[in-house]
Design an enzyme around this catalytic site. Structure first.
Site, PDB file in Angstrom:
ATOM      1  N   ASP A 194      11.469  -1.651  -0.630  1.00  0.00           N
ATOM      2  CA  ASP A 194      10.395  -2.492  -1.140  1.00  0.00           C
ATOM      3  C   ASP A 194       9.182  -1.610  -1.394  1.00  0.00           C
ATOM      4  O   ASP A 194       9.108  -0.475  -0.892  1.00  0.00           O
ATOM      5  CB  ASP A 194      10.082  -3.580  -0.105  1.00  0.00           C
ATOM      6  CG  ASP A 194       9.080  -4.595  -0.613  1.00  0.00           C
ATOM      7  OD1 ASP A 194       9.108  -4.906  -1.819  1.00  0.00           O
ATOM      8  OD2 ASP A 194       8.262  -5.074   0.187  1.00  0.00           O
ATOM      9  N   ASP A 217       5.316  -2.908  -1.857  1.00  0.00           N
ATOM     10  CA  ASP A 217       4.114  -3.317  -1.126  1.00  0.00           C
ATOM     11  C   ASP A 217       4.454  -3.579   0.339  1.00  0.00           C
ATOM     12  O   ASP A 217       5.378  -4.326   0.652  1.00  0.00           O
ATOM     13  CB  ASP A 217       3.524  -4.580  -1.762  1.00  0.00           C
ATOM     14  CG  ASP A 217       2.966  -4.296  -3.148  1.00  0.00           C
ATOM     15  OD1 ASP A 217       2.011  -3.518  -3.247  1.00  0.00           O
ATOM     16  OD2 ASP A 217       3.503  -4.843  -4.127  1.00  0.00           O
TER      17      ASP A 217
END
Length: 258
Positions: free
Chosen positions: A12, A14
Site C-alpha cells: 500500500d 499511504d
C-alpha cells in the site's frame, strides 16, 4: 520472521510508504532495496484520482523513486476488469484523470449515451448533475461499477466524502449495488500479481489497514505484513476475526527480507 520465501512484493502507499506527503522513515530504503535486488513489486492505492505519472512525481518529491509501471491504482484495476468483461466497451465515468485515462488506454469509449457501464471513481468535486445522470443511466440498464468502497478520504481540513459514500447515494436511488474492484476485493491483488507475473505463494502484501490491505491479502493467498505507521493501532488487531501473518513497526523492519 517469515515462513515463506518472498520473491515479489505488493505494498500500500499511504500509511506504509508516505504520510501527508512525507516519506515514512525507512520507506525510501525499502523501495531502493527492492529495485536494487530487481524484485518484482507494485505499489497499490485505492485512490483513483491520479495517474501513475502523477503518483510517481508525488513519491519522488518525498524521496521515493519508482517507475510509473510500478504503481497500480484502483482505476487501472477497474479499467483492466472492464476490458476483460466487455473489450472495447463504453462507460459513463465520474472521476478524474486517473480514471478517464485508464479507461481510454484500454480502448474504452467515454459517453453519456447508452453506455455499457457507469463507472464511479474518486473526485474532489462530485457534481449532483453527474450523479443524477448516473442514476438515470443505471435505471436504463447500465451496469454499476465503482473503483473502491472507501467512504471517506483525508484532507487537511478533515475527512471528505469519497467513492463509497457517493456510491451509497446512487445505490439508494437505483436499488442497484455497485461492483467494487479496489481493495478489499482480492480482484485488485490478482490483477496486480498478473501485471508483474508473480505467484500468490511467493508474494507478500504490506498494508496499514486490517479491513482492506490485510483481509484482501489473506483472501488472495498472500503473506501479509501489517505496519503500525498508518491507520491501525496494535490494539485494533485483536478486534478483527482474522490476523495478518506478521505485525511490524514499519517497512524499515522489512528491508532485510529482500
Amino acid at each position: 520472521m517469515t515462513h515463506r520465501k518472498i520473491e515479489s512484493w505488493l505494498t500500500d502507499m499511504d500509511g506504509v510508504l508516505v504520510r501527508e506527503g512525507l516519506a515514512i522513515p525507512g520507506a525510501p530504503e525499502f523501495v531502493k532495496a527492492l529495485r536494487d535486488a530487481e524484485r518484482p513489486f507494485l505499489i497499490l492505492t485505492n485512490n483513483s484520482i491520479f495517474t501513475p505519472r502523477d503518483l510517481r512525481a508525488r513519491l519522488s518529491r518525498s524521496g521515493i523513486e519508482v517507475p510509473e509501471e510500478s504503481i497500480w491504482t484502483s482505476a487501472l484495476a477497474t479499467a483492466q476488469f472492464l476490458s476483460d468483461q466487455i473489450p472495447g466497451g463504453s462507460a459513463y465515468a465520474i472521476g478524474e484523470a486517473g480514471l478517464t485515462t485508464a479507461l481510454y488506454e484500454v480502448g474504452y469509449t467515454l459517453t453519456d449515451s447508452d453506455p455499457d457501464y457507469v463507472v464511479l471513481g474518486e473526485t474532489r468535486t462530485y457534481s449532483f448533475e453527474a450523479v443524477t445522470k448516473a442514476v438515470r443511466l443505471i435505471q436504463g440498464g447500465a451496469r454499476f461499477i465503482a473503483t473502491n468502497p472507501d467512504t471517506t478520504g483525508p484532507s487537511t481540513e478533515g475527512p471528505l466524502p469519497a467513492t463509497g459514500a457517493v456510491a451509497a447515494m446512487i445505490q439508494a436511488a437505483t436499488g442497484r449495488s455497485p461492483y467494487y474492484v479496489g481493495k478489499p476485493n482480492p480482484m485488485m491483488f490478482r490483477s496486480a500479481l498478473n501485471r508483474i507475473d508473480a505467484h500468490s505463494e511467493t508474494t507478500a502484501m504490506i498494508g496499514d489497514r486490517m479491513d482492506t490491505d490485510v483481509v484482501a491479502g489473506i483472501e488472495a493467498g498472500l503473506e501479509t505484513f501489517l505496519v503500525m505507521t498508518g491507520s491501525t493501532a496494535a490494539a485494533d488487531v485483536e478486534t478483527f476475526p482474522f490476523r495478518p501473518s506478521h505485525v511490524v513497526d514499519s517497512v524499515a523492519d522489512l528491508v532485510d527480507l529482500i
